[in-house]
Design a protein around this motif. Structure first.
Motif, PDB file in Angstrom:
ATOM      1  N   CYS A 109     -20.300  41.823 130.041  1.00 12.43           N
ATOM      2  CA  CYS A 109     -20.419  40.436 129.565  1.00 12.43           C
ATOM      3  C   CYS A 109     -21.060  39.576 130.659  1.00 12.43           C
ATOM      4  N   SER A 153     -19.923  36.977 131.864  1.00 18.11           N
ATOM      5  CA  SER A 153     -18.920  36.550 132.848  1.00 18.11           C
ATOM      6  C   SER A 153     -18.688  37.655 133.888  1.00 18.11           C
ATOM      7  N   HIS A 169     -14.044  43.280 129.936  1.00 16.96           N
ATOM      8  CA  HIS A 169     -13.024  42.874 128.960  1.00 16.96           C
ATOM      9  C   HIS A 169     -13.443  43.147 127.520  1.00 16.96           C
ATOM     10  N   PHE A 188      -5.673  37.670 130.804  1.00 16.98           N
ATOM     11  CA  PHE A 188      -6.981  38.003 130.225  1.00 16.98           C
ATOM     12  C   PHE A 188      -7.679  39.008 131.138  1.00 16.98           C
ATOM     13  N   GLU A 214     -15.250  41.979 120.752  1.00 18.17           N
ATOM     14  CA  GLU A 214     -14.906  40.839 121.612  1.00 18.17           C
ATOM     15  C   GLU A 214     -15.944  39.715 121.483  1.00 18.17           C
ATOM     16  N   LEU A 241     -20.724  27.393 128.351  1.00 15.96           N
ATOM     17  CA  LEU A 241     -20.054  26.723 129.471  1.00 15.96           C
ATOM     18  C   LEU A 241     -21.125  26.125 130.381  1.00 15.96           C
ATOM     19  N   ARG A 300     -12.735  31.059 123.429  1.00 11.13           N
ATOM     20  CA  ARG A 300     -12.410  32.447 123.067  1.00 11.13           C
ATOM     21  C   ARG A 300     -12.163  32.543 121.567  1.00 11.13           C
TER      22      ARG A 300
HETATM   23  C1  LIG Z   1     -16.249  33.118 129.335  1.00 15.42           C
HETATM   24  C2  LIG Z   1     -16.382  34.559 129.022  1.00 15.42           C
HETATM   25  O1  LIG Z   1     -17.475  35.052 128.970  1.00 15.42           O
HETATM   26  C3  LIG Z   1     -15.220  35.423 128.755  1.00 15.42           C
HETATM   27  N1  LIG Z   1     -15.464  36.125 127.546  1.00 15.42           N
HETATM   28  C4  LIG Z   1     -13.921  34.688 128.710  1.00 15.42           C
HETATM   29  O2  LIG Z   1     -13.484  34.443 127.588  1.00 15.42           O
HETATM   30  O3  LIG Z   1     -13.387  34.348 129.760  1.00 15.42           O
END
Ligand SMILES: CC(=O)[C@H](N)C(=O)O
Ligand SMILES: NC(=O)C1=CN([C@@H]2O[C@H](COP(=O)(O)OP(=O)(O)OC[C@H]3O[C@@H](n4cnc5c(N)ncnc54)[C@H](O)[C@@H]3O)[C@@H](O)[C@H]2O)C=CC1
Length: 343
Positions: free
Chosen positions: A37, A39, A62, A111, A148, A265, A290
């Motif tokens: 991902c 992140s 994740h 998480f 996800e 974000l 999320r």
């Molecule tokens: C912000 C992300 O990419 C991550 N999936 C999260 O939910 O922390």
């Protein structure tokens, strides 16, 4: 068990760690597929996302799915051999948010791959059985892992109440924007517009069924949306880039009485919005964080062939090649890299 651990920014070490035992309410899962991902890549590059700082070695990943190999003594709804998708955020189940049903807003959520909690770039994960969702024969573990980001898309569409016949504008054609596209189509949206600043991303979005794509580096978005919607604007705008100009543009392209859903974000917490325009046009602005109660829907949509998630995968790598996989994931045209394990 082999485990890829981020020990420093841009540095993974492959460690041999003891295999966990499932607690009474847990399943032990042999991990098969884990998506990379944005992140994960951010933690890899910078060692932090906002206030979440990688202070100790961390296992990333994740977006995961695998095969149950052992079940805890209280577990009745899973058995060894089940293939499952793992929902990565496990809430406390006791706080006011959990009790209200907003378990995704639980402040004590554990998480995966968010410091200090380890994720799934490892051979085995022990996980609460009720956050493991059985995959039918027709759904692969790679698809299970991508439940996800698909969940992020489903939740965003629910937040925007996307419905039959809607025109949905999605800003940002990364994996999240593309998953919003899938979820919006499944929710009945008939006209879906995607924007991006990378040509290849837009070409890909078009191949995946976007009705209109807009390269905002070349084309004025207001004009393009006005032309497409006969001057009305989009029913729902889902912001999935996190880019400030894109966030700002959402209220100019949503129709009067429409809804803006903010998913991306922003790097700066404050983005100026014309509040008079918001009021005058009675625009609803929703944050989307999320997801909650999306995994069953995600698995059903996959089983029914209503959505495609596997098509966004650019490459699959082995755990041993995780460094290379992360470097490839940083290329602007790459949408989704996966780590596949065959332990
Ligand atoms: C912000 C992300 O990419 C991550 N999936 C999260 O939910 O922390
Ligand atoms: N709210 C939530 O629960 C979640 C939020 N996110 C956030 O959602 C955003 C999207 O996630 P990914 O798709 O993984 O990120 P990504 O970085 O892969 O995709 C973002 C896309 O936006 C494009 N873009 C950049 N500037 C743009 C602009 N001005 N206009 C239109 N497009 C532009 C990029 O070229 C890229 O294709 C990120 O900010 C991420 O942090 C991700 C997961 C969950």
């Amino acid at each position: 068990m082999r485990t890829a651990v981020l020990v420093e920014p841009t540095e993974f070490e492959l460690e041999d760690r003891p295999r966990p035992s499932p607690g009474p309410d847990e399943v032990l899962v042999a991990v098969r597929d884990v998506g990379i991902c944005g992140s994960d890549v951010h933690y890899y590059e910078h060692g932090r996302i906002g206030d979440y700082v990688v202070e100790d070695p961390l296992v990333l990943g994740h977006e995961s799915a695998g095969e149950v190999v052992e079940v805890g003594e209280n577990v009745t709804d899973h058995e060894p051999g089940d293939r499952v998708a793992l929902e990565p955020g496990v809430p406390c189940r006791r706080c006011a948010h959990c009790k209200r049903g907003d378990y995704h807003l639980c402040e004590s959520v554990r998480f995966m791959a968010t410091p200090p909690h380890d994720g799934a770039f490892t051979e085995y994960v022990s996980w609460p059985a009720d956050f493991a969702y059985t995959l039918p024969e027709s759904v692969s573990t790679a698809e299970g892992a991508l439940c996800e980001p698909l969940s992020v898309g489903i939740h965003a569409c629910r937040r925007g109440s996307v419905g039959t016949g809607d025109t949905v504008l999605i800003t940002g054609a990364g994996p999240i924007g593309l998953m919003v596209l899938e979820a919006a189509r499944a929710a009945g949206a008939t006209d879906i517009i995607l924007t991006d600043v990378v040509k290849e991303k837009l070409e890909f979005a078009e191949k995946r069924g976007a009705d209109l794509t807009v390269d905002v580096t070349e084309t004025d978005l207001d004009t393009a949306v006005a032309e497409y919607t006969d001057g009305v604007g989009a029913d729902v705008v889902v912001e999935a880039s996190g880019a400030e100009p894109s966030i700002k543009s959402t209220i100019d392209v949503v129709r009067r009485g429409g809804t803006v859903v903010l998913v991306g974000l922003a790097s700066e917490a404050e983005v100026p919005f014309d509040v008079l325009e918001l009021i005058d046009n009675e625009v609803d602005v929703h944050g989307s964080f999320r997801y909650k109660n999306t995994y069953d829907a995600a698995v059903d949509l996959l089983a029914d062939g209503e959505v495609d998630v596997e098509g966004i995968i650019d490459f699959e790598s082995e755990l041993e090649d995780i460094d290379d996989a992360f470097r490839r994931s940083m290329e602007p045209t790459v949408v989704k890299g996966m780590i596949s394990l065959d332990s």
